[in-house]
Design a protein around this motif. Structure first.
Motif, PDB file in Angstrom:
ATOM      1  N   UNK A   1       0.882  -1.168   0.000  1.00 27.25           N
ATOM      2  CA  UNK A   1       0.000   0.000   0.000  1.00 27.25           C
ATOM      3  C   UNK A   1       0.921   1.220   0.000  1.00 27.25           C
ATOM      4  N   UNK A   2       0.834   2.066  -1.034  1.00 33.70           N
ATOM      5  CA  UNK A   2       1.714   3.223  -1.160  1.00 33.70           C
ATOM      6  C   UNK A   2       0.866   4.461  -1.407  1.00 33.70           C
ATOM      7  N   UNK A   3       1.126   5.505  -0.638  1.00 37.19           N
ATOM      8  CA  UNK A   3       0.367   6.747  -0.782  1.00 37.19           C
ATOM      9  C   UNK A   3       0.593   7.380  -2.158  1.00 37.19           C
ATOM     10  N   UNK A   4      -0.347   8.253  -2.531  1.00 38.15           N
ATOM     11  CA  UNK A   4      -0.229   8.965  -3.806  1.00 38.15           C
ATOM     12  C   UNK A   4       0.732  10.150  -3.653  1.00 38.15           C
ATOM     13  N   UNK A   5       1.291  10.682  -4.742  1.00 43.80           N
ATOM     14  CA  UNK A   5       1.374   9.986  -6.019  1.00 43.80           C
ATOM     15  C   UNK A   5       2.220   8.748  -5.842  1.00 43.80           C
ATOM     16  N   UNK A   6       1.965   7.742  -6.638  1.00 41.80           N
ATOM     17  CA  UNK A   6       2.660   6.475  -6.435  1.00 41.80           C
ATOM     18  C   UNK A   6       4.166   6.671  -6.396  1.00 41.80           C
TER      19      UNK A   6
ATOM     20  N   UNK B   1      -9.724  -8.036  -6.138  1.00 42.93           N
ATOM     21  CA  UNK B   1      -9.136  -6.823  -6.673  1.00 42.93           C
ATOM     22  C   UNK B   1      -9.209  -5.675  -5.668  1.00 42.93           C
ATOM     23  N   UNK B   2      -8.229  -4.803  -5.720  1.00 47.09           N
ATOM     24  CA  UNK B   2      -8.315  -3.533  -5.002  1.00 47.09           C
ATOM     25  C   UNK B   2      -8.900  -2.480  -5.939  1.00 47.09           C
ATOM     26  N   UNK B   3      -9.119  -1.287  -5.431  1.00 51.24           N
ATOM     27  CA  UNK B   3      -9.748  -0.241  -6.231  1.00 51.24           C
ATOM     28  C   UNK B   3      -8.743   0.664  -6.947  1.00 51.24           C
ATOM     29  N   UNK B   4      -7.479   0.627  -6.504  1.00 45.49           N
ATOM     30  CA  UNK B   4      -6.447   1.387  -7.192  1.00 45.49           C
ATOM     31  C   UNK B   4      -5.141   0.592  -7.211  1.00 45.49           C
ATOM     32  N   UNK B   5      -5.169  -0.598  -7.842  1.00 46.46           N
ATOM     33  CA  UNK B   5      -3.944  -1.388  -7.944  1.00 46.46           C
ATOM     34  C   UNK B   5      -2.921  -0.639  -8.786  1.00 46.46           C
ATOM     35  N   UNK B   6      -1.663  -1.007  -8.648  1.00 49.05           N
ATOM     36  CA  UNK B   6      -0.623  -0.299  -9.386  1.00 49.05           C
ATOM     37  C   UNK B   6      -0.796  -0.434 -10.898  1.00 49.05           C
ATOM     38  N   UNK B   7      -1.506  -1.460 -11.342  1.00 52.41           N
ATOM     39  CA  UNK B   7      -1.796  -1.588 -12.773  1.00 52.41           C
ATOM     40  C   UNK B   7      -2.648  -0.422 -13.256  1.00 52.41           C
TER      41      UNK B   7
ATOM     42  N   UNK C   1      -0.669  -8.053  -4.217  1.00 53.54           N
ATOM     43  CA  UNK C   1      -1.777  -7.120  -4.061  1.00 53.54           C
ATOM     44  C   UNK C   1      -1.207  -5.731  -3.817  1.00 53.54           C
ATOM     45  N   UNK C   2      -1.723  -4.744  -4.524  1.00 57.96           N
ATOM     46  CA  UNK C   2      -1.240  -3.366  -4.382  1.00 57.96           C
ATOM     47  C   UNK C   2      -2.409  -2.404  -4.315  1.00 57.96           C
ATOM     48  N   UNK C   3      -2.164  -1.272  -3.684  1.00 57.58           N
ATOM     49  CA  UNK C   3      -3.169  -0.219  -3.588  1.00 57.58           C
ATOM     50  C   UNK C   3      -2.463   1.117  -3.445  1.00 57.58           C
ATOM     51  N   UNK C   4      -2.767   2.059  -4.359  1.00 57.66           N
ATOM     52  CA  UNK C   4      -2.287   3.432  -4.199  1.00 57.66           C
ATOM     53  C   UNK C   4      -3.279   4.204  -3.343  1.00 57.66           C
TER      54      UNK C   4
END
Length: 470
Positions: free
Chosen positions: A127-132, A391-397, A152-155
């Protein structure tokens, strides 16, 4: 552990690890469906808020908390006394890699990739804060590493978990405002001093701050209180300015609902800063006090589309459909969608979509909801996906390409700022500069390259301090 040795060790770990349940790795963990074991890096300021959101899920245990500023992190350290405390994220990696399932990173922009990538390469969820990331190259790399390691990733752009973005998507997909030709986005940022000259004076480093670790990949320089806390956002070496701060929140609305990808061109204009009477400043290290950016996209459903960005108190044109006393967006900013069949406005974080004029809303029957709503928080989505799949809602993809689009706007701002002395002129003369970057920047997104002014490619990737290379 020295940085170079750490990089070698983390690369080896990334090759050796495979995805296995957390209780196998740690030996003493409860079943992974019950608890997510997290190391949190950057736990003061915004990081404290993310930690609170993660904790509220009731499914998280913090194994380690890490922050370079003990004073800034004091409240978080006190709130979780059973978590090990660190200043150096590398020591967290060395001591706890086998004990954790995921990492949370909420440090200043310039260290996001530096910190997250070693853990990601070791197949830890992130999990990484924005901006990525701090630059386009890092965003592309983070996206690739996440895909390669199937983590699994989430911005941390919280609006992507809200109802507003889903409602706006349903309206766009149903053709409520027709084909969208233009979107105007704006923010009230910067809400910190911005436009400074280069700081060369040093001040005593606070005893609680590990300044070298805070700098990370940035060049060494004297500590100065004009950088911390929060004001680092206005310096290119550390932050990404107003656009980087809020673009992933506000530009997300058109990016997701319109299916945007890479812009194919960008141009900007910015406030001119003066250091004296008729003396133009050259504060290239600092983000400008305000800017306007135009990004051009080629979309599958809406054709050629212009996205315009405004910050620093500059506002887009007000739609004539606004009534007396009505304002677009909210105090923090918003987006205005201009379609062939009408106008839609949203607030910051994609909230509160509505049609203009207001009378149209009175007689409007929205399309039936077709997208699933998030029943937990943005952090909760991440935790559930780590524990149970999905799925997450803001994956790094998705968050990676969104960040690239935002940072492409910053590349245009840097190009506008860039100046060279005219032959025979010196600093302090009247009109001494040439501005080779004040042009429309052509962008090949697939190959991550400016095609019409090669010098601008210097800003696609930063120079990394020795020992801090990715």
């Amino acid at each position: 552990m020295k940085r170079r040795s750490f990089i070698k060790k983390s690369a080896a770990a990334g090759a050796a690890f495979s995805i296995v349940p957390s209780f196998v790795l740690g030996g003493t963990h409860t079943a992974p469906s019950d608890t997510l074991y997290i190391a949190a890096i950057g736990v003061g300021g915004r990081g404290a808020g993310v930690i609170n959101e993660l904790n509220q899920t009731g499914k998280v245990k913090f194994v380690a908390l890490c922050d370079v500023d003990a004073k800034r992190a004091a409240n978080t350290f006190a709130a979780y006394p059973n978590a090990k405390q660190y200043k150096d994220f590398r020591k967290v990696y060395d001591a706890h890699l086998k004990d954790i399932d995921a990492v949370m990173v909420a440090t200043p922009d310039h260290t996001h990739a530096t910190i997250a990538l070693p853990f990601m390469r070791a197949k830890k969820h992130a999990y990484v804060e924005k901006p990525l990331t701090h630059n386009i190259y890092e965003a592309r790399l983070m996206t690739q590493v996440a895909a390669e390691n199937k983590i699994v990733t989430q911005m941390g752009n919280q609006g992507s978990s809200g109802d507003g973005i889903r409602q706006a998507q349903e309206w766009i997909d149903a053709g409520v405002i027709g084909t969208v030709e233009r979107v105007d986005c704006w923010t009230n940022r910067p809400v910190w001093p911005q436009g400074f000259k280069h700081i060369t004076e040093g001040e005593p480093i606070p005893e609680t701050l590990a300044w070298d670790l805070w700098l990370g990949p940035a060049k060494m320089r004297p500590y100065n209180s004009n950088y911390l806390p929060f004001k680092w956002r206005g310096f290119w070496d550390f932050g990404t300015g107003a656009m980087g701060d809020m673009g992933c929140h506000i530009m997300e609305t058109p990016f997701k609902t319109l299916g945007l990808k890479f812009p194919y061109e960008a141009e900007a204009s910015c406030t001119t800063v003066w250091s004296g009477d008729f003396v133009e400043a050259d504060f290239s290290e600092a983000c400008p006090p305000s800017s306007i950016v135009r990004l051009q996209f080629d979309t599958e459903k809406h054709g050629d589309l212009s996205l315009n960005w405004y910050d620093g108190g500059i506002m887009p044109d007000l739609p004539p459909e606004l009534g007396d006393g009505e304002v677009p967006g909210d105090n923090g900013g918003g987006s205005i969608f201009y379609g062939t069949k009408g106008i839609m406005v949203t607030d910051t974080y994609s909230a509160n979509p509505r049609l203009l004029p207001a009378e149209r809303m009175a007689n409007f029957t929205p399309p039936a909801p077709s997208l699933p709503r998030v029943k937990t928080s943005h952090a909760g989505v991440f935790v559930d996906a780590c524990l149970n799949g999905g799925e997450t809602t803001s994956p790094f993809s998705y968050g990676g390409p969104l960040t690239e689009a935002v940072l492409m706007g910053n590349l245009a701002i840097k190009a506008y700022q860039y100046k060279t002395l005219k032959e025979g002129k010196k600093v302090g003369d009247w009109a001494p500069y040439n501005y080779p970057g004040r042009r429309t920047i052509k962008w090949d997104g697939e190959n991550m390259k400016v095609t019409n002014w090669d010098f601008a490619n210097n800003w696609v990737k930063r120079d990394y301090r020795e020992g801090w290379e990715l």
